[in-house]
Design a protein around this motif. Sequence first.
Motif, mmCIF file in Angstrom:
data_model
loop_
_atom_site.group_PDB
_atom_site.id
_atom_site.type_symbol
_atom_site.label_atom_id
_atom_site.label_comp_id
_atom_site.label_asym_id
_atom_site.label_seq_id
_atom_site.Cartn_x
_atom_site.Cartn_y
_atom_site.Cartn_z
ATOM 1 N N UNK A 207 7.800 0.866 2.509
ATOM 2 C CA UNK A 207 9.145 1.378 2.927
ATOM 3 C C UNK A 207 9.111 1.950 4.351
ATOM 4 N N UNK A 208 8.171 1.992 5.122
ATOM 5 C CA UNK A 208 8.056 2.741 6.306
ATOM 6 C C UNK A 208 7.869 1.750 7.642
ATOM 7 N N UNK A 209 8.579 2.509 8.720
ATOM 8 C CA UNK A 209 8.280 1.642 10.154
ATOM 9 C C UNK A 209 7.119 2.345 11.125
ATOM 10 N N UNK A 210 7.094 3.808 10.743
ATOM 11 C CA UNK A 210 6.110 4.337 11.457
ATOM 12 C C UNK A 210 4.677 3.786 11.553
ATOM 13 N N UNK A 211 4.188 3.377 10.338
ATOM 14 C CA UNK A 211 2.741 2.863 10.673
ATOM 15 C C UNK A 211 2.696 1.682 11.549
ATOM 16 N N UNK A 212 3.729 0.960 11.943
ATOM 17 C CA UNK A 212 3.583 -0.192 12.875
ATOM 18 C C UNK A 212 3.375 0.388 14.240
ATOM 19 N N UNK A 213 4.311 1.616 14.610
ATOM 20 C CA UNK A 213 4.026 2.233 15.818
ATOM 21 C C UNK A 213 2.556 2.876 15.795
ATOM 22 N N UNK A 214 2.062 3.195 14.739
ATOM 23 C CA UNK A 214 0.919 4.155 14.852
ATOM 24 C C UNK A 214 -0.267 3.133 15.144
ATOM 25 N N UNK A 215 0.095 1.929 14.531
ATOM 26 C CA UNK A 215 -1.132 0.757 14.690
ATOM 27 C C UNK A 215 -1.001 0.503 16.185
ATOM 28 N N UNK A 216 0.384 0.036 16.658
ATOM 29 C CA UNK A 216 0.234 -0.577 18.096
ATOM 30 C C UNK A 216 -0.170 0.377 19.223
ATOM 31 N N UNK A 217 -0.143 1.618 18.928
ATOM 32 C CA UNK A 217 -0.687 2.678 20.050
ATOM 33 C C UNK A 217 -2.218 2.340 20.276
ATOM 34 N N UNK A 218 -2.804 1.953 19.234
ATOM 35 C CA UNK A 218 -4.425 1.779 19.257
ATOM 36 C C UNK A 218 -4.485 0.255 19.537
ATOM 37 N N UNK A 219 -3.669 -0.703 18.987
ATOM 38 C CA UNK A 219 -3.888 -2.185 19.353
ATOM 39 C C UNK A 219 -2.529 -2.753 19.967
ATOM 40 N N UNK A 220 -2.223 -2.402 21.085
ATOM 41 C CA UNK A 220 -1.006 -2.749 21.689
ATOM 42 C C UNK A 220 -0.898 -4.245 22.081
ATOM 43 N N UNK A 221 -2.089 -5.057 22.064
ATOM 44 C CA UNK A 221 -1.869 -6.410 22.263
ATOM 45 C C UNK A 221 -1.468 -7.377 20.939
ATOM 46 N N UNK B 53 3.419 -8.713 2.176
ATOM 47 C CA UNK B 53 2.677 -7.594 2.260
ATOM 48 C C UNK B 53 3.959 -6.575 2.646
ATOM 49 N N UNK B 54 4.320 -5.401 1.428
ATOM 50 C CA UNK B 54 5.059 -4.242 1.973
ATOM 51 C C UNK B 54 4.183 -2.963 2.437
ATOM 52 N N UNK B 55 4.774 -2.748 3.786
ATOM 53 C CA UNK B 55 4.293 -1.371 4.440
ATOM 54 C C UNK B 55 4.983 -0.063 3.779
ATOM 55 N N UNK C 106 0.804 -1.240 -0.237
ATOM 56 C CA UNK C 106 0.016 0.011 -0.139
ATOM 57 C C UNK C 106 0.971 1.273 0.099
ATOM 58 N N UNK C 107 0.380 2.338 -0.583
ATOM 59 C CA UNK C 107 1.007 3.491 -0.442
ATOM 60 C C UNK C 107 0.469 4.042 0.915
ATOM 61 N N UNK C 108 1.243 4.150 1.785
ATOM 62 C CA UNK C 108 0.445 4.862 3.218
ATOM 63 C C UNK C 108 0.844 6.116 3.504
ATOM 64 N N UNK C 109 0.060 7.125 3.034
ATOM 65 C CA UNK C 109 0.288 8.469 3.509
ATOM 66 C C UNK C 109 -0.186 8.595 5.076
ATOM 67 N N UNK C 110 0.606 8.704 5.977
ATOM 68 C CA UNK C 110 -0.119 8.631 7.431
ATOM 69 C C UNK C 110 -0.819 9.978 7.624
ATOM 70 N N UNK C 111 -1.035 10.829 6.754
ATOM 71 C CA UNK C 111 -1.704 12.109 6.760
ATOM 72 C C UNK C 111 -1.561 12.551 5.303
ATOM 73 N N UNK C 112 -2.596 13.003 4.689
ATOM 74 C CA UNK C 112 -2.529 13.881 3.533
ATOM 75 C C UNK C 112 -4.115 14.199 3.245
#
Length: 915
Positions: free
Chosen positions: A53-67, A49-51, A12-18
């Motif tokens: 080229x970023x790591x930040x979306x993983x942190x963004x997700x885990x802030x909501x779904x830490x489990x 599945x390729x994120x 996916x091309x993931x713009x964390x904000x745009x």
Amino acid sequence: MDKYIGHVISNTHWDREWRYNFEETRMMLVNLFKTLFNIFEADPRYKYFHMDGQVCPIEDYLEIKPDDRERLKKIIRDGRILIGPWYTLPEEFSVSGEAIVRNLLFGEKIGKKFGGVMKEGYTPTSFGQISQIAQIYKEFGIDTITFYRGITPDECDTEYILESPDGSRILGIRMSPSFCRANFWAYLSRPTIFKKWPFEGKYKWTDRDKPFRITWKDEDYTLLNSQYDKTYNPAHIKEGIKWGVEDLLQGATTNHLLFLDGMDSTFPSLNTVKIIEDVNKLSEDVQLIHSSLPEFMNSVKKEVRWEKLKVLKSERRMPNRVGIFDKLNKDAISSEIFIRIKNFETESELERWAEIWSSFAWLLGKEYPKPWFDIAWKELLKSHAHDSIAGTSVDWVSKDVMRRFERVLEISHAITKNSLAYISKDIDTGPYEEDDIFIVGFNPITSDRSEVYLVDVDFPIEKKNMAFEVEDLDGKTLPHQVLSEKETYGIIKHPHDAPFPFYCLRRRMMISAEDIPSMGYKAFKVRLKEGISRTTGSLVPSPNTLENKYLRVKIESDGTLNIKDKENNRDYSLLGYFLDEGEAGDPWNRIAPPEDRKITSIAKLVDISLEVDGPLFCKYKVKYHLKLPMSLDEGKKSRVKEEIEYPVTSFISLKKGSRMVDIETIIENVAEDHRLRVMFPSFISTEHSFADSGFDVVKRPISLPDTSSWVDPMTGTNPMHSWVDLTDGKHGLAIITRGIPEYEVIDDESRTVAITLLRCYRYPKVGGEKQVELEGQVLSQCPGTHKFFYSIYPHKGGWETAAKESEAFIYPVRFVQMGGGKGKLPSNLSFLRLGPSILILSAVKKCEERESIIVRFYNPTKKSIEARLSTAKDIKKARLLHLNEEPKGDLAIVDKNSVLIDAGPKKIVTLELVF
């Protein structure tokens, strides 16, 4: 003939904000991972599945779904979700070179916690590539790059070699000529889901998907009854793979073809493996495999004929002749310029003040504030995502970007203040009287400085009528000039007491002092005495004129400057006039209206008033009386007839002994749909400009070929980090700025340097064929007050002078005030010296994982230079590092506190010092 192997890369091309704000986008991200987990469990053929080229979306997700942390770690370790190498995908020309390094460093550091990052240079969305990206990638153990903006089929085949100016080479893959990072999605995935080919996309109300939108804001529809996640329509598969293969074969030199299965914010789909299965039954030309980017690159490396590959050099900013999807978007550099100026300020505070001085304080025994630096860098890097820093997003995003900058500034300011306090408490001021006041100047650049400095000094209110002198601690009296004074009080704060006032007279003054040492400090004494302080002298020889030893500056009746470079016997005229034009473009494209009306400040009378004069410093205020059209007409064809007063004020200043004319321009932007530039005719005979970029000084041609028939024509506008220089080798004119990002050199005899201050436009809805304004968006028009700082620097010789002297304007000496006392530190000290002076410092910081100091600099020239780095403390061990802080090799220590390094042409050098 063997079949072509089509590597299907799900992503996916993931713009964390745009398009949407961060939190709304993150809600989508949570649903994306839910879908992905279900697909992984449902069909083992969906392997990767390729994120993006970023790591930040993983942190963004885990802030909501830490489990889900352990679940994600296992999937990433198993190689099924590929993350990194970046923390966020930056726009490379909008951020510092150091920030690019930290982005990869944080991506690698955080990615390791989840099982490691993808060691492939996936950089699809920057608006071009900086010249040093190959060297940077190589230093992180990455030997490939995949991108599409700034490179065209006219330049090279699909496979090529990208070379940085230092000679570092990596394998490059140019994406599909037609659909770039979405070719599999466009030709195959989308048609199977929506039955539309491939960009047929007009929605019909009768499609019965239960479209939904809120009515109180102009926002996108969602589909409440969509069945598209269950739809599989194979009708276009045979046609789609035929077109997809033909598209890729236009430049392929191996049997391995790159099919990218993803688009902006798109979710994974089980259709992918069905398509692969059906294509492999139907096609005689290609066999598809569900693959990963590393698997694809390794296959290409084994088959490619390296000796046949074209070598591309320098930065990649080539516009596209025929394509639409792969436009360079070069004009985004001038979108919402206030964001980049704030970013420049924020980077400077973090890199040049907080990190450097906390590193020196750590050497003296202070705890290094690493947790705060981690917070600050993450906040900054989140704002460096390409659509965030570029100012191409909706207003919610731009506001969030500015808020994050403010948080980084808060952290950086506090760290800097605490570090300077820690150093200052141990400075031995020598013998002193109880009324003596001490000020200490801190110098953040690698040159000793003898200048005129600005400082505020608080005098006890009961001593306000006493005279004073400023001295160095050897007793030499220093010239000073009081600019202003006011009665006020400072607050004294102690952790065991309540705040209480120190009543004082605060004097703002200029002082002239010599030899504030490189990357160090020097203490001075303010000594009270009986009598009245008087300063005499002037830098104003005649009305509306500023003059010192090197320059004579005449402010003309229209506000333009005539400058006499006395040292080099050259005259410059008409400097600093304003040019305003209509703007019918969007975030990515500068478009002049068909019937434009250009307005300049030339020959329009201004109000000129002398604000300050004295022996060390003088300043004039110039108030312009511009009238600009309010906007374009509704159809953006021409500027409206109605005009409004457009407030512009500039402050022109000159210091004793300075070779620069400093300017602060304040604009109250009350007009819309326009571009405002400040212009500097140079009449320097040259065919090239030079400007600073990430770890480089880039040479660019002024004359361009006629590309008016291209889809994405060339223009003369270019990015810069802080300065641009024109030189004929003997003389030059540089314009140095604090973060203004765009310039152009007009291709005529005048060789006028145009600096873009504002480009204001209507923000469009993205996705329709006809551009329609998105309601409620205002920041793209840049309303309100804007301040710009820039300096005119006539000089002899080449750009090298401008490169070094620019630092004095960008990073002024800062002073602290303190009382006298004994200490173990001398009254002046250089913590670090780096020579020769042409070498450009990038970072001084504590090592991420070891108890040592990292120093990074680069050689901007094409010649090898023997660098010498010396420190105040004896060095126990020194070694060269890669940019990711992994060791290269040991260095010999010279004279106990120095190391010699061979800094090759255009080389980035990273050192580790153990004390």
